[in-house]
Design a protein around this motif. Structure first.
Motif, PDB file in Angstrom:
ATOM      1  N   SER A 115      -7.225  -5.547   4.147  1.00 13.24           N
ATOM      2  CA  SER A 115      -7.999  -6.220   5.198  1.00 13.24           C
ATOM      3  C   SER A 115      -7.177  -7.245   5.980  1.00 13.24           C
ATOM      4  O   SER A 115      -7.644  -7.779   6.981  1.00 13.24           O
ATOM      5  CB  SER A 115      -9.228  -6.912   4.595  1.00 13.24           C
ATOM      6  N   GLU A 116      -5.938  -7.496   5.549  1.00 13.04           N
ATOM      7  CA  GLU A 116      -5.093  -8.452   6.268  1.00 13.04           C
ATOM      8  C   GLU A 116      -4.648  -7.902   7.627  1.00 13.04           C
ATOM      9  O   GLU A 116      -4.225  -8.653   8.495  1.00 13.04           O
ATOM     10  CB  GLU A 116      -3.872  -8.808   5.421  1.00 13.04           C
ATOM     11  N   LYS A 117      -4.742  -6.594   7.785  1.00 10.60           N
ATOM     12  CA  LYS A 117      -4.407  -5.977   9.072  1.00 10.60           C
ATOM     13  C   LYS A 117      -5.639  -5.244   9.597  1.00 10.60           C
ATOM     14  O   LYS A 117      -6.293  -4.497   8.851  1.00 10.60           O
ATOM     15  CB  LYS A 117      -3.241  -4.997   8.922  1.00 10.60           C
ATOM     16  N   ASN A 118      -5.937  -5.445  10.847  1.00 11.86           N
ATOM     17  CA  ASN A 118      -7.102  -4.814  11.450  1.00 11.86           C
ATOM     18  C   ASN A 118      -7.036  -3.294  11.334  1.00 11.86           C
ATOM     19  O   ASN A 118      -8.035  -2.617  11.080  1.00 11.86           O
ATOM     20  CB  ASN A 118      -7.202  -5.222  12.926  1.00 11.86           C
ATOM     21  N   GLU A 119      -5.832  -2.755  11.461  1.00 13.77           N
ATOM     22  CA  GLU A 119      -5.646  -1.307  11.459  1.00 13.77           C
ATOM     23  C   GLU A 119      -5.922  -0.684  10.094  1.00 13.77           C
ATOM     24  O   GLU A 119      -6.304   0.490  10.004  1.00 13.77           O
ATOM     25  CB  GLU A 119      -4.206  -0.983  11.875  1.00 13.77           C
TER      26      GLU A 119
ATOM     27  N   TYR B  26      -4.091   6.963  -2.724  1.00 16.71           N
ATOM     28  CA  TYR B  26      -3.082   7.389  -1.755  1.00 16.71           C
ATOM     29  C   TYR B  26      -3.342   6.675  -0.433  1.00 16.71           C
ATOM     30  O   TYR B  26      -4.471   6.659   0.064  1.00 16.71           O
ATOM     31  CB  TYR B  26      -3.149   8.902  -1.541  1.00 16.71           C
ATOM     32  N   LEU B  27      -2.282   6.089   0.141  1.00 15.15           N
ATOM     33  CA  LEU B  27      -2.361   5.392   1.415  1.00 15.15           C
ATOM     34  C   LEU B  27      -1.305   5.950   2.358  1.00 15.15           C
ATOM     35  O   LEU B  27      -0.171   6.208   1.930  1.00 15.15           O
ATOM     36  CB  LEU B  27      -2.100   3.884   1.229  1.00 15.15           C
ATOM     37  N   PRO B  28      -1.615   6.147   3.648  1.00 13.44           N
ATOM     38  CA  PRO B  28      -0.585   6.618   4.586  1.00 13.44           C
ATOM     39  C   PRO B  28       0.549   5.600   4.700  1.00 13.44           C
ATOM     40  O   PRO B  28       0.319   4.425   4.994  1.00 13.44           O
ATOM     41  CB  PRO B  28      -1.348   6.780   5.905  1.00 13.44           C
ATOM     42  N   TYR B  29       1.761   6.054   4.437  1.00 10.33           N
ATOM     43  CA  TYR B  29       2.915   5.152   4.399  1.00 10.33           C
ATOM     44  C   TYR B  29       3.140   4.435   5.726  1.00 10.33           C
ATOM     45  O   TYR B  29       3.419   3.231   5.756  1.00 10.33           O
ATOM     46  CB  TYR B  29       4.162   5.937   4.004  1.00 10.33           C
ATOM     47  N   ASP B  30       3.019   5.150   6.833  1.00 15.00           N
ATOM     48  CA  ASP B  30       3.306   4.559   8.146  1.00 15.00           C
ATOM     49  C   ASP B  30       2.439   3.345   8.438  1.00 15.00           C
ATOM     50  O   ASP B  30       2.897   2.377   9.040  1.00 15.00           O
ATOM     51  CB  ASP B  30       3.110   5.606   9.256  1.00 15.00           C
ATOM     52  N   LYS B  31       1.182   3.383   8.007  1.00 12.34           N
ATOM     53  CA  LYS B  31       0.261   2.278   8.285  1.00 12.34           C
ATOM     54  C   LYS B  31       0.282   1.218   7.179  1.00 12.34           C
ATOM     55  O   LYS B  31      -0.022   0.049   7.438  1.00 12.34           O
ATOM     56  CB  LYS B  31      -1.171   2.806   8.443  1.00 12.34           C
ATOM     57  N   CYS B  32       0.608   1.603   5.963  1.00 15.65           N
ATOM     58  CA  CYS B  32       0.406   0.716   4.802  1.00 15.65           C
ATOM     59  C   CYS B  32       1.693   0.329   4.079  1.00 15.65           C
ATOM     60  O   CYS B  32       1.644  -0.144   2.943  1.00 15.65           O
ATOM     61  CB  CYS B  32      -0.554   1.376   3.812  1.00 15.65           C
ATOM     62  N   GLU B  33       2.824   0.459   4.724  1.00 15.30           N
ATOM     63  CA  GLU B  33       4.100   0.151   4.078  1.00 15.30           C
ATOM     64  C   GLU B  33       4.117  -1.262   3.492  1.00 15.30           C
ATOM     65  O   GLU B  33       4.701  -1.513   2.430  1.00 15.30           O
ATOM     66  CB  GLU B  33       5.238   0.310   5.090  1.00 15.30           C
ATOM     67  N   PHE B  34       3.431  -2.202   4.148  1.00 14.62           N
ATOM     68  CA  PHE B  34       3.436  -3.604   3.703  1.00 14.62           C
ATOM     69  C   PHE B  34       2.827  -3.778   2.313  1.00 14.62           C
ATOM     70  O   PHE B  34       3.111  -4.760   1.604  1.00 14.62           O
ATOM     71  CB  PHE B  34       2.701  -4.487   4.719  1.00 14.62           C
ATOM     72  N   VAL B  35       2.009  -2.838   1.874  1.00 16.12           N
ATOM     73  CA  VAL B  35       1.369  -2.934   0.553  1.00 16.12           C
ATOM     74  C   VAL B  35       2.415  -2.878  -0.566  1.00 16.12           C
ATOM     75  O   VAL B  35       2.219  -3.447  -1.639  1.00 16.12           O
ATOM     76  CB  VAL B  35       0.326  -1.805   0.385  1.00 16.12           C
ATOM     77  N   LEU B  36       3.548  -2.237  -0.310  1.00 10.85           N
ATOM     78  CA  LEU B  36       4.589  -2.092  -1.331  1.00 10.85           C
ATOM     79  C   LEU B  36       5.159  -3.433  -1.787  1.00 10.85           C
ATOM     80  O   LEU B  36       5.729  -3.531  -2.875  1.00 10.85           O
ATOM     81  CB  LEU B  36       5.725  -1.210  -0.803  1.00 10.85           C
ATOM     82  N   ASP B  37       5.013  -4.460  -0.972  1.00 10.72           N
ATOM     83  CA  ASP B  37       5.537  -5.786  -1.318  1.00 10.72           C
ATOM     84  C   ASP B  37       4.557  -6.631  -2.128  1.00 10.72           C
ATOM     85  O   ASP B  37       4.867  -7.776  -2.468  1.00 10.72           O
ATOM     86  CB  ASP B  37       5.911  -6.549  -0.036  1.00 10.72           C
TER      87      ASP B  37
ATOM     88  N   LYS C  26     -11.681   2.292  13.489  1.00  8.50           N
ATOM     89  CA  LYS C  26     -11.560   3.409  14.433  1.00  8.50           C
ATOM     90  C   LYS C  26     -11.991   4.730  13.797  1.00  8.50           C
ATOM     91  O   LYS C  26     -11.823   5.792  14.386  1.00  8.50           O
ATOM     92  CB  LYS C  26     -10.113   3.539  14.905  1.00  8.50           C
ATOM     93  N   ASP C  27     -12.523   4.647  12.588  1.00  8.46           N
ATOM     94  CA  ASP C  27     -12.935   5.828  11.827  1.00  8.46           C
ATOM     95  C   ASP C  27     -11.746   6.695  11.432  1.00  8.46           C
ATOM     96  O   ASP C  27     -11.877   7.904  11.249  1.00  8.46           O
ATOM     97  CB  ASP C  27     -13.956   6.654  12.617  1.00  8.46           C
ATOM     98  N   GLU C  28     -10.580   6.058  11.258  1.00  8.91           N
ATOM     99  CA  GLU C  28      -9.386   6.756  10.794  1.00  8.91           C
ATOM    100  C   GLU C  28      -9.291   6.602   9.275  1.00  8.91           C
ATOM    101  O   GLU C  28      -9.491   5.503   8.749  1.00  8.91           O
ATOM    102  CB  GLU C  28      -8.127   6.168  11.439  1.00  8.91           C
TER     103      GLU C  28
END
Length: 246
Positions: free
Chosen positions: A174-178, A150-161, A220-222
């Motif tokens: 790892s392509e995004k720092n966040e 499970y990944l938070p949609y708001d931060k990881c939407e790009f994974v769907l592509d 950020k420990d999120e």
């Protein structure tokens, strides 16, 4: 035939154990082959059956052999050694390092409302969206682990592509720092195989499953990832290294 050396201080059971192990690794005994009986090994190497039994017992405990009542002792397929020294290494990398071929089957890949338990771990509110990924993973075409992620949609939407059959999840994140996973927390327990495991991992009832709950955090420990992985207990051996701090 290599003889045991009774003139050295190395215990005879250990010499026999190493000799059988060498024969397994060299292919003299192949997976599924029966090894000689305790009586035969005792006569071949001129040692007591107690000594033979100790060597065989240790090889069974270490996963190299298995016993079948009234039939004999047989060579078992070696367990896949997975180390958590480098906890961030991908499944594909670890399987490749073992000289095996990894592959992935994506069973489900969609956006859903976050389940209550997952919401707690990902620190999401009720009704928020997550990306749900359900995968079966293989080593040399044999299924060894089922993973629900499970990944938070708001931060990881790009994974769907992305194509998770051909790509590993952690390098994508790892392509995004966040969303780069910098730390993982794991909870491990041994459980009995369920119908889900029997169906998906070609197991039989009563076999052991190693269940891992993993929570991945960014710099950020999120919390970015929550995964539930179920590994075949008869096909995997895990090494967990704990380093003491001064």
């Amino acid at each position: 035939m290599t003889k045991l050396d009774k003139s050295v201080p190395i215990p005879l059971y250990f010499q026999l154990k190493e000799l059988i192990l060498q024969q397994i690794k060299e292919g003299s005994y192949k997976v599924g082959d029966a090894i000689p009986t305790e009586k035969e090994l005792s006569e071949i190497y001129d040692i007591s059956r107690t000594t033979v039994r100790q060597a065989i017992t240790e090889l069974v405990q270490e996963g190299w052999l298995y016993r079948v009542k009234s039939k004999g002792t047989f060579v078992r397929a070696p367990k896949i050694e997975q180390s958590f020294i480098q906890a961030l290494g991908s499944f594909n990398d670890q399987i490749l390092e073992l000289g095996m071929t990894p592959s992935t089957e994506v069973l489900d890949f969609k956006v859903i409302e976050v389940p209550d338990e997952v919401a707690v771990h990902l620190k999401l509110a009720e009704g928020e969206k997550v990306i749900y990924i359900h995968r079966r993973r293989f080593a040399d075409s044999e299924p060894i682990v089922m993973v629900e992620t499970y990944l938070p949609y708001d931060k990881c939407e790009f994974v769907l592509d992305r194509d998770l059959v051909k790509e590993s999840l952690y390098p994508i994140l790892s392509e995004k720092n966040e969303t780069q996973i910098c730390k993982i927390r794991r909870f491990i327990e041994a459980v009995e195989a369920t119908q889900y495991d029997i169906k998906n991992l070609n197991m039989t009832k009563g076999k052991a499953i190693q269940q891992f709950i993993s929570i991945g955090f960014n710099h950020k420990d999120e919390p970015i990832e929550y995964s539930l992985a179920r590994y075949r207990g008869d096909k995997n051996r895990f090494e967990i290294v704990i380093t003491a701090t001064k």
